[in-house]
Scaffold this motif. Structure first.
Motif, PDB file in Angstrom:
ATOM      1  N   PRO A  59       0.803  -1.241   0.000  1.00 50.20           N
ATOM      2  CA  PRO A  59       0.000   0.000   0.000  1.00 50.20           C
ATOM      3  C   PRO A  59       0.833   1.287   0.000  1.00 50.20           C
ATOM      4  CG  PRO A  59      -0.925  -1.576   1.542  1.00 50.20           C
ATOM      5  CD  PRO A  59       0.369  -2.175   1.046  1.00 50.20           C
ATOM      6  N   ARG A  60       1.943   1.332   0.697  1.00 51.70           N
ATOM      7  CA  ARG A  60       2.766   2.548   0.774  1.00 51.70           C
ATOM      8  C   ARG A  60       3.925   2.537  -0.222  1.00 51.70           C
ATOM      9  NH1 ARG A  60      -0.262   6.165   2.254  1.00 51.70           N
ATOM     10  NH2 ARG A  60      -1.346   5.783   4.179  1.00 51.70           N
ATOM     11  N   GLY A  61       3.954   1.577  -1.122  1.00 52.87           N
ATOM     12  CA  GLY A  61       5.055   1.469  -2.072  1.00 52.87           C
ATOM     13  C   GLY A  61       5.180   2.681  -2.971  1.00 52.87           C
ATOM     14  N   ILE A  62       4.055   3.200  -3.443  1.00 50.53           N
ATOM     15  CA  ILE A  62       4.107   4.363  -4.332  1.00 50.53           C
ATOM     16  C   ILE A  62       4.606   5.594  -3.585  1.00 50.53           C
ATOM     17  CG2 ILE A  62       2.673   5.950  -5.679  1.00 50.53           C
ATOM     18  CD1 ILE A  62       1.053   3.537  -6.583  1.00 50.53           C
ATOM     19  N   ALA A  63       4.194   5.742  -2.331  1.00 51.49           N
ATOM     20  CA  ALA A  63       4.652   6.894  -1.547  1.00 51.49           C
ATOM     21  C   ALA A  63       6.166   6.841  -1.339  1.00 51.49           C
ATOM     22  CB  ALA A  63       3.935   6.932  -0.198  1.00 51.49           C
ATOM     23  N   ILE A  64       6.679   5.661  -1.021  1.00 54.00           N
ATOM     24  CA  ILE A  64       8.120   5.527  -0.814  1.00 54.00           C
ATOM     25  C   ILE A  64       8.857   5.723  -2.135  1.00 54.00           C
ATOM     26  CG2 ILE A  64       9.936   3.941  -0.064  1.00 54.00           C
ATOM     27  CD1 ILE A  64       7.796   2.691   1.821  1.00 54.00           C
ATOM     28  N   GLY A  65       8.303   5.186  -3.214  1.00 54.27           N
ATOM     29  CA  GLY A  65       8.905   5.385  -4.536  1.00 54.27           C
ATOM     30  C   GLY A  65       8.915   6.848  -4.945  1.00 54.27           C
ATOM     31  N   SER A  66       7.864   7.573  -4.580  1.00 50.75           N
ATOM     32  CA  SER A  66       7.824   9.006  -4.875  1.00 50.75           C
ATOM     33  C   SER A  66       8.922   9.741  -4.121  1.00 50.75           C
ATOM     34  CB  SER A  66       6.451   9.582  -4.512  1.00 50.75           C
ATOM     35  OG  SER A  66       5.444   8.991  -5.307  1.00 50.75           O
ATOM     36  N   GLY A  67       9.178   9.311  -2.895  1.00 49.28           N
ATOM     37  CA  GLY A  67      10.278   9.902  -2.128  1.00 49.28           C
ATOM     38  C   GLY A  67      11.639   9.596  -2.733  1.00 49.28           C
ATOM     39  N   MET A  68      11.751   8.423  -3.340  1.00 46.37           N
ATOM     40  CA  MET A  68      13.015   8.047  -3.977  1.00 46.37           C
ATOM     41  C   MET A  68      13.331   8.954  -5.161  1.00 46.37           C
ATOM     42  SD  MET A  68      14.218   5.716  -2.112  1.00 46.37           S
ATOM     43  CE  MET A  68      15.632   5.383  -3.127  1.00 46.37           C
ATOM     44  N   GLN A  69      12.309   9.540  -5.759  1.00 46.80           N
ATOM     45  CA  GLN A  69      12.542  10.453  -6.882  1.00 46.80           C
ATOM     46  C   GLN A  69      13.341  11.667  -6.419  1.00 46.80           C
ATOM     47  OE1 GLN A  69      11.778   9.390  -9.994  1.00 46.80           O
ATOM     48  NE2 GLN A  69      11.198   7.593  -8.796  1.00 46.80           N
ATOM     49  N   VAL A  70      13.062  12.123  -5.204  1.00 44.76           N
ATOM     50  CA  VAL A  70      13.799  13.268  -4.653  1.00 44.76           C
ATOM     51  C   VAL A  70      15.269  12.893  -4.468  1.00 44.76           C
ATOM     52  CG1 VAL A  70      13.986  14.817  -2.667  1.00 44.76           C
ATOM     53  CG2 VAL A  70      11.729  14.166  -3.532  1.00 44.76           C
ATOM     54  N   LEU A  71      15.509  11.693  -3.943  1.00 45.17           N
ATOM     55  CA  LEU A  71      16.891  11.258  -3.753  1.00 45.17           C
ATOM     56  C   LEU A  71      17.606  11.083  -5.091  1.00 45.17           C
ATOM     57  CD1 LEU A  71      16.444   8.662  -0.885  1.00 45.17           C
ATOM     58  CD2 LEU A  71      17.263  11.014  -0.731  1.00 45.17           C
ATOM     59  N   PHE A  72      16.870  10.614  -6.097  1.00 45.70           N
ATOM     60  CA  PHE A  72      17.473  10.441  -7.426  1.00 45.70           C
ATOM     61  C   PHE A  72      17.877  11.798  -7.998  1.00 45.70           C
ATOM     62  CE2 PHE A  72      17.087   9.747 -12.083  1.00 45.70           C
ATOM     63  CZ  PHE A  72      18.107   8.812 -12.213  1.00 45.70           C
ATOM     64  N   ILE A  73      17.024  12.784  -7.857  1.00 43.80           N
ATOM     65  CA  ILE A  73      17.359  14.128  -8.342  1.00 43.80           C
ATOM     66  C   ILE A  73      18.543  14.692  -7.547  1.00 43.80           C
ATOM     67  CG2 ILE A  73      16.519  16.505  -8.518  1.00 43.80           C
ATOM     68  CD1 ILE A  73      13.778  15.331  -9.233  1.00 43.80           C
ATOM     69  N   ALA A  74      18.632  14.335  -6.262  1.00 44.75           N
ATOM     70  CA  ALA A  74      19.719  14.843  -5.418  1.00 44.75           C
ATOM     71  C   ALA A  74      21.088  14.350  -5.878  1.00 44.75           C
ATOM     72  CB  ALA A  74      19.484  14.448  -3.962  1.00 44.75           C
ATOM     73  N   THR A  75      21.136  13.300  -6.702  1.00 39.41           N
ATOM     74  CA  THR A  75      22.434  12.869  -7.233  1.00 39.41           C
ATOM     75  C   THR A  75      23.033  13.941  -8.139  1.00 39.41           C
ATOM     76  OG1 THR A  75      21.430  11.693  -9.091  1.00 39.41           O
ATOM     77  CG2 THR A  75      21.887  10.404  -7.103  1.00 39.41           C
TER      78      THR A  75
END
Length: 135
Positions: A79-95
């Protein structure tokens, strides 16, 4: 279809089944996108080595991020997979702080992520707006 047969009107059960299959399909595509991002994160150290130099700290951070993205891809069906994946987008941009080109690459992947979430809204009927980021 023969002319004497009327089109079948979908039942609520048929509509619910289609939404369930669309939900599984879009979550699978989102998981695939995270794996693709993880592969790109693993290619970043090679680019850094040619530009600013590759240190142990940067290498560990990027490898940890790639592993984390693969793990998050594995929980997209939760259920929370999309929310966590959305947060990972921020970390990906932070690279992008390691190599500036990653800001552009991250923005492209964020646009794809948001488009997939919008498609999920259209197919599944999930919440739209900011709530679509949470699945």
């Amino acid at each position: 279809m023969p002319a004497d047969e009327a089109p079948v009107k979908p039942t609520p059960e048929m509509i619910a089944e289609r939404a369930r299959r669309a939900d599984r399909a879009t979550r699978g595509v989102l998981a695939g996108l995270l794996v693709l991002e993880a592969i790109i994160v693993l290619l970043v150290p090679r680019a850094i080595a040619f530009t600013t130099g590759l240190g142990t700290t940067r290498t560990v951070i990027l490898i940890a991020l790639a592993v984390l993205m693969i793990l998050v891809a594995g929980i997209q069906r939760r259920p929370r997979g999309i929310a966590i994946g959305s947060g990972m987008q921020v970390l990906f941009i932070a690279t992008g702080f390691f190599i500036a080109t990653m800001f552009l690459v991250g923005a492209i992947f964020l646009a794809i992520w948001l488009r997939l979430l919008q498609l999920r809204v259209e197919l599944v009927g999930s919440p739209s707006g900011w709530r679509m980021l949470a699945g």
